[in-house]
Design an enzyme around this catalytic site. Structure first.
Site, mmCIF file in Angstrom:
data_model
loop_
_atom_site.group_PDB
_atom_site.id
_atom_site.type_symbol
_atom_site.label_atom_id
_atom_site.label_comp_id
_atom_site.label_asym_id
_atom_site.label_seq_id
_atom_site.Cartn_x
_atom_site.Cartn_y
_atom_site.Cartn_z
ATOM 1 N N ASP A 148 77.542 46.047 -0.614
ATOM 2 C CA ASP A 148 76.431 45.565 0.212
ATOM 3 C C ASP A 148 75.110 45.851 -0.487
ATOM 4 O OD1 ASP A 148 75.060 44.490 2.312
ATOM 5 O OD2 ASP A 148 75.739 45.930 3.808
ATOM 6 N N HIS A 221 77.738 33.563 2.302
ATOM 7 C CA HIS A 221 76.633 34.450 2.667
ATOM 8 C C HIS A 221 75.595 34.541 1.554
ATOM 9 C CE1 HIS A 221 74.574 37.675 4.719
ATOM 10 N NE2 HIS A 221 74.717 38.469 3.669
#
Length: 310
Positions: A148, A221
């Protein structure tokens, strides 16, 4: 008056996020005065006591609280109450919050003690709407297994993208803070093959390499959160997301947190995700991750907190 709070610090091993709402009959300004002093004290104290602990306490203020507390007027240019972003299938919900606290430390005990000190001041005067305890998962991955924050700016770029500059001189050194608590449907996510998961994210799972534009799905994404300005230069935000969970209850999630010099950058990313680019081509990750909250705050400079503190 431009000394920023610790918005550009890198993610740490342990984090506590808290969102508070003042009670109606509370003298909020008096409570806020104590908090401003406390935030400065916590940061200074742990910098001396644990200089290797990378400890920080960041306080953000919501739109309504800014007005109630008698903070400077005009307000920061983009500080508003966040409005829901509604797509054909998913919605970025809007939730309320007067104050947000972002507590970071290597040692979980430090986060706990800072949260206790803040809560001792606020508990008689406010209601805690959210308290999320985040942790570093393996090599900086979210619970869905992908690294992330790979596209986060680094070095001097962090301050450029995270901190207000000369475009709003009265608030230079401040930062727009936007948060969302996401819950993941791990059963459905795990039902996907690794290859299918990679197409949802737009990166390889094991070694965190981004797919080429020719291969990456347009609804991945990474494709939808990459935005540019009118000159084609990439716009970024500083993410400090942390995973959280309660395995016995089947709860797994990500607390999304964005620091940016303008909220419009974060808002464009959200619109791409939830509405789609083009409309209808929404972010596929939303089929597995549901936003439970969505609140905008402004983080004043440390100098402003000193000015308002005791």
């Amino acid at each position: 008056m431009n000394q920023s709070q610790n918005v550009t610090d890198y993610p740490n091993k342990n984090t506590i996020f808290m969102v508070w709402k003042f009670k109606d009959q509370t003298d909020a300004a008096a409570v806020f005065k104590k908090l401003c002093s406390l935030v400065g004290n916590l940061n200074n104290s742990y910098a001396v006591r644990r200089p290797d602990g990378r400890t920080s306490c960041v306080m953000g203020i919501g739109h309504d609280a800014w007005i109630r507390l008698g903070m400077p007027n005009p307000l920061p240019k983009e500080l508003v109450n966040f409005e829901p972003i509604v797509g054909i299938k998913h919605t970025a919900v809007a939730t309320f919050g007067d104050l947000h606290f972002h507590l970071r430390a290597e040692n979980e005990a430090i986060c706990f003690d800072m949260a206790m000190a803040i809560s001792d001041v606020l508990r008689p005067n406010a209601e805690c709407l959210e308290e999320v305890h985040g942790f570093r998962y393996w090599d900086g991955r979210s619970i869905i297994g992908f690294v992330d924050g790979t596209e986060n700016p680094i070095g001097e770029e962090r301050e450029f993208f995270a901190v207000v500059g000369d475009e709003d001189p009265a608030y230079k050194g401040g930062s727009y803070l936007f948060v969302q608590k996401y819950l993941h449907n791990m059963k459905d996510w795990k039902s996907l093959s690794t290859e299918e998961q990679e197409k949802v994210i737009g990166r390889s799972k094991m070694d965190d390499i981004e797919m080429s534009d020719e291969v990456k799905p347009s609804n991945s994404h990474s494709a939808l959160t990459a935005i540019t300005d009118e000159n084609g230069d990439e716009l970024k935000i500083v993410r400090d997301n942390m995973p959280f969970g309660n395995p016995s209850k089947g709860v797994a999630g990500t607390y999304f947190i964005s620091y940016a010099s303008t909220f419009s950058t974060t808002k464009r990313m959200l619109e791409n995700m939830f509405i789609g680019n083009p409309p209808g081509n929404y972010d596929r990750i939303l089929d597995f991750s549901t936003a439970q909250t969505g609140t905008l705050f402004f983080v004043p400079t440390l100098d402003m907190l000193d000015q308002f503190g005791e």
